[in-house]
Design a protein around this motif. Sequence first.
Motif, PDB file in Angstrom:
ATOM      1  N   SER A  82      -8.463   2.220  16.649  1.00  0.00           N
ATOM      2  CA  SER A  82      -7.080   2.663  16.476  1.00  0.00           C
ATOM      3  C   SER A  82      -6.520   2.192  15.134  1.00  0.00           C
ATOM      4  O   SER A  82      -5.770   2.928  14.487  1.00  0.00           O
ATOM      5  N   ASP A  83      -6.898   0.997  14.700  1.00  0.00           N
ATOM      6  CA  ASP A  83      -6.461   0.510  13.388  1.00  0.00           C
ATOM      7  C   ASP A  83      -6.975   1.429  12.285  1.00  0.00           C
ATOM      8  O   ASP A  83      -6.240   1.796  11.359  1.00  0.00           O
ATOM      9  N   ALA A  84      -8.243   1.815  12.367  1.00  0.00           N
ATOM     10  CA  ALA A  84      -8.838   2.703  11.367  1.00  0.00           C
ATOM     11  C   ALA A  84      -8.132   4.056  11.370  1.00  0.00           C
ATOM     12  O   ALA A  84      -7.916   4.652  10.303  1.00  0.00           O
ATOM     13  N   GLN A  85      -7.745   4.540  12.552  1.00  0.00           N
ATOM     14  CA  GLN A  85      -7.029   5.814  12.647  1.00  0.00           C
ATOM     15  C   GLN A  85      -5.677   5.727  11.926  1.00  0.00           C
ATOM     16  O   GLN A  85      -5.290   6.643  11.199  1.00  0.00           O
ATOM     17  N   VAL A  86      -4.971   4.625  12.108  1.00  0.00           N
ATOM     18  CA  VAL A  86      -3.678   4.438  11.436  1.00  0.00           C
ATOM     19  C   VAL A  86      -3.883   4.337   9.922  1.00  0.00           C
ATOM     20  O   VAL A  86      -3.162   4.968   9.145  1.00  0.00           O
ATOM     21  N   GLN A  87      -4.852   3.545   9.499  1.00  0.00           N
ATOM     22  CA  GLN A  87      -5.122   3.400   8.069  1.00  0.00           C
ATOM     23  C   GLN A  87      -5.409   4.767   7.438  1.00  0.00           C
ATOM     24  O   GLN A  87      -4.848   5.106   6.393  1.00  0.00           O
ATOM     25  N   CYS A  88      -6.258   5.538   8.079  1.00  0.00           N
ATOM     26  CA  CYS A  88      -6.595   6.864   7.544  1.00  0.00           C
ATOM     27  C   CYS A  88      -5.370   7.777   7.521  1.00  0.00           C
ATOM     28  O   CYS A  88      -5.169   8.521   6.556  1.00  0.00           O
ATOM     29  N   ALA A  89      -4.547   7.731   8.560  1.00  0.00           N
ATOM     30  CA  ALA A  89      -3.358   8.582   8.607  1.00  0.00           C
ATOM     31  C   ALA A  89      -2.424   8.294   7.436  1.00  0.00           C
ATOM     32  O   ALA A  89      -1.874   9.220   6.828  1.00  0.00           O
ATOM     33  N   VAL A  90      -2.255   7.022   7.104  1.00  0.00           N
ATOM     34  CA  VAL A  90      -1.374   6.646   5.992  1.00  0.00           C
ATOM     35  C   VAL A  90      -1.924   7.195   4.675  1.00  0.00           C
ATOM     36  O   VAL A  90      -1.200   7.816   3.889  1.00  0.00           O
ATOM     37  N   TYR A  91      -3.211   6.999   4.423  1.00  0.00           N
ATOM     38  CA  TYR A  91      -3.817   7.493   3.183  1.00  0.00           C
ATOM     39  C   TYR A  91      -3.886   9.020   3.166  1.00  0.00           C
ATOM     40  O   TYR A  91      -3.655   9.646   2.135  1.00  0.00           O
ATOM     41  N   ASP A  92      -4.201   9.629   4.312  1.00  0.00           N
ATOM     42  CA  ASP A  92      -4.244  11.090   4.389  1.00  0.00           C
ATOM     43  C   ASP A  92      -2.885  11.693   4.042  1.00  0.00           C
ATOM     44  O   ASP A  92      -2.802  12.709   3.349  1.00  0.00           O
ATOM     45  N   ALA A  93      -1.816  11.064   4.523  1.00  0.00           N
ATOM     46  CA  ALA A  93      -0.466  11.571   4.262  1.00  0.00           C
ATOM     47  C   ALA A  93      -0.152  11.597   2.772  1.00  0.00           C
ATOM     48  O   ALA A  93       0.686  12.388   2.329  1.00  0.00           O
ATOM     49  N   MET A  94      -0.836  10.770   2.021  1.00  0.00           N
ATOM     50  CA  MET A  94      -0.615  10.728   0.569  1.00  0.00           C
ATOM     51  C   MET A  94      -1.690  11.502  -0.197  1.00  0.00           C
ATOM     52  O   MET A  94      -1.807  11.373  -1.413  1.00  0.00           O
ATOM     53  N   GLY A  95      -2.491  12.295   0.534  1.00  0.00           N
ATOM     54  CA  GLY A  95      -3.437  13.181  -0.124  1.00  0.00           C
ATOM     55  C   GLY A  95      -4.823  12.631  -0.383  1.00  0.00           C
ATOM     56  O   GLY A  95      -5.622  13.260  -1.061  1.00  0.00           O
ATOM     57  N   TYR A  96      -5.120  11.462   0.144  1.00  0.00           N
ATOM     58  CA  TYR A  96      -6.445  10.871  -0.067  1.00  0.00           C
ATOM     59  C   TYR A  96      -7.465  11.421   0.928  1.00  0.00           C
ATOM     60  O   TYR A  96      -7.101  11.897   2.005  1.00  0.00           O
ATOM     61  N   ASN A  97      -8.707  11.344   0.559  1.00  0.00           N
ATOM     62  CA  ASN A  97      -9.832  11.707   1.413  1.00  0.00           C
ATOM     63  C   ASN A  97     -10.283  10.439   2.128  1.00  0.00           C
ATOM     64  O   ASN A  97     -10.582   9.440   1.476  1.00  0.00           O
ATOM     65  N   THR A  98     -10.291  10.456   3.452  1.00  0.00           N
ATOM     66  CA  THR A  98     -10.669   9.274   4.229  1.00  0.00           C
ATOM     67  C   THR A  98     -11.728   9.653   5.257  1.00  0.00           C
ATOM     68  O   THR A  98     -11.935  10.829   5.553  1.00  0.00           O
ATOM     69  N   MET A  99     -12.378   8.645   5.815  1.00  0.00           N
ATOM     70  CA  MET A  99     -13.283   8.841   6.939  1.00  0.00           C
ATOM     71  C   MET A  99     -13.447   7.517   7.665  1.00  0.00           C
ATOM     72  O   MET A  99     -13.080   6.461   7.152  1.00  0.00           O
ATOM     73  N   ILE A 100     -14.011   7.597   8.864  1.00  0.00           N
ATOM     74  CA  ILE A 100     -14.252   6.398   9.660  1.00  0.00           C
ATOM     75  C   ILE A 100     -15.720   6.364  10.044  1.00  0.00           C
ATOM     76  O   ILE A 100     -16.245   7.331  10.596  1.00  0.00           O
ATOM     77  N   LEU A 101     -16.366   5.248   9.728  1.00  0.00           N
ATOM     78  CA  LEU A 101     -17.745   5.005  10.140  1.00  0.00           C
ATOM     79  C   LEU A 101     -17.719   3.939  11.222  1.00  0.00           C
ATOM     80  O   LEU A 101     -16.867   3.045  11.208  1.00  0.00           O
ATOM     81  N   ALA A 102     -18.662   4.025  12.148  1.00  0.00           N
ATOM     82  CA  ALA A 102     -18.659   3.099  13.283  1.00  0.00           C
ATOM     83  C   ALA A 102     -20.079   2.774  13.727  1.00  0.00           C
ATOM     84  O   ALA A 102     -21.042   3.407  13.299  1.00  0.00           O
ATOM     85  N   ASN A 103     -20.154   1.765  14.588  1.00  0.00           N
ATOM     86  CA  ASN A 103     -21.367   1.479  15.341  1.00  0.00           C
ATOM     87  C   ASN A 103     -20.909   1.185  16.768  1.00  0.00           C
ATOM     88  O   ASN A 103     -19.747   1.405  17.096  1.00  0.00           O
TER      89      ASN A 103
END
Length: 159
Positions: A82-103
């Motif tokens: 959920s933290d990664a989802q919030v981080q990506c949402a903030v950067y996405d809102a400003m036009g950045y390309n984001t992704m989440i990798l996991a194990n």
Amino acid sequence: MYLNGDRKENYKFGSLDYRGMFQAERALKDLLDKKVSNEEIKKVYKLRSIASDLLEGATDPRNGKPSSAYDALVNRISDCDSDAQVQCAVYDAMGYNTMILANESHADAFVQIGNNWYEIKSLRVVDMSEPLDEDEYVLVQPTNGDIYNKDGTFTKAKK
């Protein structure tokens, strides 16, 4: 001060100023090394702080269930997903390309700045040309639609 050329070596080891410069170096060195402009660095750092502020007060129930930005922002329960989802949402809102990798046990958010990818929490550059480890997978594909392949390459999404 760090962006203006000040460094920890200019201060007495262990002093507050030395520790501050040490922290700044850890957070910003990779961005400077990759020739990201000071203005872009300030923007990226501010976005990281905004994401952190949004997550403040959310508690981790230690059961692995929080998995969305909604969980963190509305339900106030948090986990690495959920933290990664919030981080990506903030950067996405400003036009950045984001992704989440996991194990199996952890997820991390990444942001693309120029031609390089950075882990959002540390702002350290990450070599995305290397294949993922056997136990790693893409939890959330890059925002811009490019597909991250298992061998570490990107394929442009069909328009």
